[in-house]
Design a protein around this motif. Structure first.
Motif, PDB file in Angstrom:
ATOM      1  N   ASP A 177       9.250 -39.066 -46.730  1.00 30.08           N
ATOM      2  CA  ASP A 177       8.075 -38.723 -46.965  1.00 30.08           C
ATOM      3  C   ASP A 177       7.418 -39.046 -48.403  1.00 30.08           C
ATOM      4  N   ARG A 181       6.913 -42.592 -49.253  1.00 34.11           N
ATOM      5  CA  ARG A 181       5.968 -43.248 -48.157  1.00 34.11           C
ATOM      6  C   ARG A 181       4.513 -43.221 -48.834  1.00 34.11           C
ATOM      7  N   VAL A 182       4.283 -41.773 -48.965  1.00 30.68           N
ATOM      8  CA  VAL A 182       2.907 -41.485 -49.802  1.00 30.68           C
ATOM      9  C   VAL A 182       2.760 -42.330 -50.989  1.00 30.68           C
ATOM     10  N   LYS A 229       3.036 -34.171 -39.307  1.00 25.63           N
ATOM     11  CA  LYS A 229       3.677 -34.684 -40.695  1.00 25.63           C
ATOM     12  C   LYS A 229       2.880 -35.895 -41.177  1.00 25.63           C
ATOM     13  N   LYS A 230       2.414 -36.935 -40.304  1.00 25.29           N
ATOM     14  CA  LYS A 230       1.712 -37.996 -41.262  1.00 25.29           C
ATOM     15  C   LYS A 230       0.440 -37.369 -41.435  1.00 25.29           C
ATOM     16  N   GLN A 243       0.770 -35.970 -44.643  1.00 26.05           N
ATOM     17  CA  GLN A 243       0.826 -36.895 -46.016  1.00 26.05           C
ATOM     18  C   GLN A 243      -0.482 -37.572 -46.028  1.00 26.05           C
ATOM     19  N   ASP A 276      -1.909 -35.519 -48.485  1.00 21.00           N
ATOM     20  CA  ASP A 276      -1.323 -35.551 -49.871  1.00 21.00           C
ATOM     21  C   ASP A 276      -1.956 -36.751 -50.324  1.00 21.00           C
TER      22      ASP A 276
END
Length: 330
Positions: A40, A43-44, A138-139, A142, A145
């Motif tokens: 995670d 990825r961000v 979850k995505k 993100q 974020d």
């Protein structure tokens, strides 16, 4: 303890080493879908570099003006385009705003729990409005974020440029109920982040329910905007911001969320501006922050929005995360 146990376990079962025997599908070079393989945090971070590529700041000392500009570095003809233009209030205006800050202090006892909870990114508050859950979205989290990181990246530069002093520096009677942050007051970071979240979630929910009339984002808009305004105003109640800080944060957060969505979808944005010198009443009296103040004037007001739009290119990694987040709301 786990490392020691794994060492013992391997020694007991591994046997003679016979080389690479598993069939592995190697990821394709430079494909956004490779993000599916990442943890995670990384990825961000990868999406963030894709998002902010081409952002730059420009200042003009004469009118004390600062601009956030964007240049699509992937284009064959690179041009700088203004996304946001800011001019700060004058020192006398900040002094007048101090009267409003002092009056808001009467609400501290009622809002103390909220204020303290919102010192950290207030994800629980957004979850309570749109039903965000860690296991289903979850995505989306993100993506949130990502817009939060974008806000920090931009707002801190603007805070440094304008170097506006906090209310506590104006009067010993303000006595903030929380520690005053160690950076400039204008624009408000909490307001920027809150309105960016509100606009992002509205756009995401609209994209996930295109057949609905009106779509879910539009149905949620009022609550999202009200929450953003309350988060912003709570910082004034706490004694660490002026209402004009919230007003500018509203403009900046809206513009940054629109930029992220445009980078994810290949659409265009309108240049937005905020002129703090115009944020006052008809007789020069201090103006309080309100959601009823239009942000769509083309000129002559504190809030402005250009009638023309401009393209900001496409960020493939951000687009991948955007599409994955949409699927979570299907």
């Amino acid at each position: 303890m786990n490392s020691d146990a794994l060492i013992l376990s391997r020694a007991a079962i591994v046997g003679p080493f016979i080389g690479a025997v598993l069939h592995v599908n190697e990821p394709v070079f430079d494909q956004p879908d490779n993000l599916r393989l990442w943890a995670d945090g990384p990825r961000v971070e990868a999406c963030f570099t894709d998002l902010v590529e081409g952002l730059l700041f420009k200042t003009r000392n004469g009118p004390k003006e600062a601009m956030l500009e964007f240049a699509n570095l992937q284009a064959s003809n690179i041009q700088r385009k203004t996304l946001v233009k800011l001019r700060a209030p004058t020192k006398p205006q900040f002094k007048k705003q101090l009267d409003l800050v002092a009056a808001y202090a009467d609400l501290r006892a009622d809002r103390a729990a909220e204020i303290v909870a919102q010192m950290a990114p207030p994800m629980a508050f957004w979850s309570s409005v749109v039903g965000l859950t860690a296991h289903r979205h979850k995505k989306t989290l993100q993506l949130m974020d990502l817009v939060f990181s974008l806000c920090i990246h931009v707002e801190m530069r603007f805070k440094h440029i304008f170097a506006s002093i906090r209310p506590v520096a104006m009067s010993p009677q303000i006595q903030p109920m929380i520690e005053t942050p160690g950076h400039g007051s204008w624009p408000s970071g909490h307001a920027t982040e809150a309105f960016a979240m509100a606009v992002l979630l509205e756009a995401l929910l609209n994209a996930a329910s295109p057949q609905a009339s009106p779509p879910n984002g539009s149905e949620s808009r009022e609550q999202l905007q009200r929450l953003a305004a309350r988060i912003a105003t709570n910082r004034v109640v706490a004694g660490v911001h002026y209402p004009v800080d919230s007003a500018c944060g509203r403009l900046l957060g809206t513009a940054l969320a629109e930029f992220l969505v445009a980078r994810a979808t290949g659409t265009k944005v309108h240049e937005r501006g905020f002129d703090g010198r115009l944020f006052e009443g008809p007789h020069g009296e201090p103006l309080d922050f309100s959601l009823h103040q239009s942000m769509d004037h083309t000129s002559g007001h504190a809030y402005t929005r250009s009638a023309s739009s401009t393209g900001v290119g496409n960020a493939p990694l951000v687009a991948w995360l955007w599409e994955e987040a949409i699927k979570e709301w299907a």
